[in-house]
Design a protein around this motif. Sequence first.
Motif, short mmCIF file in Angstrom:
data_model
loop_
_atom_site.label_atom_id
_atom_site.label_comp_id
_atom_site.label_asym_id
_atom_site.label_seq_id
_atom_site.Cartn_x
_atom_site.Cartn_y
_atom_site.Cartn_z
N PHE A 1 -40.99 -20.76 -27.48
CA PHE A 1 -41.39 -21.37 -26.22
C PHE A 1 -42.72 -22.10 -26.37
O PHE A 1 -42.88 -23.25 -25.93
N CYS A 2 -43.70 -21.46 -27.01
CA CYS A 2 -45.02 -22.08 -27.18
C CYS A 2 -44.95 -23.30 -28.10
O CYS A 2 -45.63 -24.30 -27.86
N ILE B 1 -43.49 -26.23 -25.93
CA ILE B 1 -44.34 -26.86 -24.90
C ILE B 1 -45.52 -27.59 -25.52
O ILE B 1 -46.01 -28.58 -24.96
N ARG B 2 -46.00 -27.14 -26.68
CA ARG B 2 -47.12 -27.85 -27.30
C ARG B 2 -46.64 -29.05 -28.13
O ARG B 2 -47.44 -29.92 -28.47
N TRP C 1 -45.58 -35.19 -20.71
CA TRP C 1 -45.54 -34.27 -19.57
C TRP C 1 -45.92 -35.00 -18.29
O TRP C 1 -45.31 -34.81 -17.23
N ILE D 1 -49.98 -27.29 -19.55
CA ILE D 1 -48.76 -26.78 -20.19
C ILE D 1 -48.85 -26.85 -21.71
O ILE D 1 -48.69 -25.83 -22.40
N PRO D 2 -49.09 -28.04 -22.31
CA PRO D 2 -49.18 -28.04 -23.79
C PRO D 2 -50.37 -27.25 -24.31
O PRO D 2 -50.27 -26.63 -25.37
N GLY E 1 -49.59 -23.56 -24.88
CA GLY E 1 -48.94 -23.29 -26.17
C GLY E 1 -49.92 -23.34 -27.32
O GLY E 1 -49.83 -22.54 -28.27
N ALA F 1 -39.86 -33.49 -29.39
CA ALA F 1 -40.35 -32.13 -29.55
C ALA F 1 -39.78 -31.48 -30.80
O ALA F 1 -40.49 -30.82 -31.56
#
Length: 488
Positions: free
Chosen positions: A92-93, A96-97, A104, A125-126, A129, A463
Amino acid sequence: MFSYPTVRTSLAFLAIAVVGLAFADIAITAANPWRDLGNFFLGVITPNFFSSEGLLTALLRTVAFAFVGVALGSFFGFFLALVYRAWPVRIFCAFIRAIHELFWALIFLQFFGFHPLTGVLAIAIPYSGIFAKVYSEILDEADPEPGRLLPPGTGRIAAFLYARIPDCWAQMRTYTAYRLECGLRSSAILGFVGLPTLGFYLEASFSQGLYSDAGAMLILFYVLIATIPLWVRPKLLPVYVLGAPFFLGEGLPIVWGNVERFFTEDIIPSPLKDGEGLSGLMSWAGDLMVEQALPGIWNTVVLTQVALVATGILALLMFPLISKHFGGPVRRTSGHVFLVVARSTPEYILAYILLQLWGPSMLPAVIALALHNGAIIGHLIGRQTNGIRLRPDAVTGFGRYSWELVPRIYRSFLAFLFYRWEIIMRETAILGILGIYTLGFYVDSAIQNIQFDKAMVLILITAGLNIGIDALGRYIRSKLALQTMPTC
């Protein structure tokens, strides 16, 4: 010292970059590029600080977005770091990073509009992460000895608070301060998508040829970054964090129905909404891959590899600027100022400036990425050479550089370079918004054409590409026995 694996790896990346140059568009297409560049530098040395009534407001909002975004990112990142060993959390981290702040922002703009929440979440958010990853590594490297000295029966929470945190506090505080500087850069470029930060006014000035106005904005931004140690004091941080939300500005009320529609309709692939079934979805996905995703991936990878090697070359050329083994204090001070300016300028802003002056091609992007990242690595390894003691009879000049210093810092240099590989990839993708045919170009085009389903697929591909490069960089650092996480 040099070793066969490090030399072989370096030559392999150099060869890939040379091949990439054959496919890269690096032409200067502007009619009078050097005249335009001269006009820009003239604007920098003759800044107009009274050009816009909104300039100080833009700076204030740039700081406010950075403080709120970084504060939220560090808060949630810390709690994610506590459970970072769980593979769902790591995935997940990493996800998002891997998505750039501007991506975003483009997503949130579609349903929040030009609301402060768009800018805050685009940073928070990023950064959550990123903080989770770094905080977890800092906590894992903490000395276990203080925990063993606690009285028997001490609970895990108490042991964590009284033994682990004090040991890690200095590193976590230092990294958070560095992230605040990054947050200021991220906040500034959010203006390029319409949020009321510095980038908004910078883009407006350039579009009108007002180089003195643009020069004033850049100088104020450099001063803001350079004086962080003076105005960001630990005792004042609570005041800044609590006060920053009141300076974010106001936006139109959020229509929550738009949020629901975005997730339930807008990003659903059009063949599924139109009832075309699996065959229609496969045809839609195939066309998207051939026409947009694959060209975007190719250009992103080519530009990344060329910029990576250019970053390495510039870093090796620039570290003597601040090394005590070359020149006197006046030259080192001048070199320090140059590196501060180069690494403080966001790649996006520098690429935008060069694109306006030289025309659209990959060349402005390569120079922007190499200057920014090369200055960061050059600063780090230059500081590292200051801790190296040479014999009184050591050679001077180029011999000192090539035989005494470069071999001693080369492994650290490679560790920093491969660590920033994924960062260069993230920036390369987002530079497509400026008109370079990387993945960001196709994402922005899809959004402009209200094809949010295609935009989301392309963002997910971006991503995935970033996650893959990050994993490959860690693998290479591990194979070469380099530091997994450079800490200089």
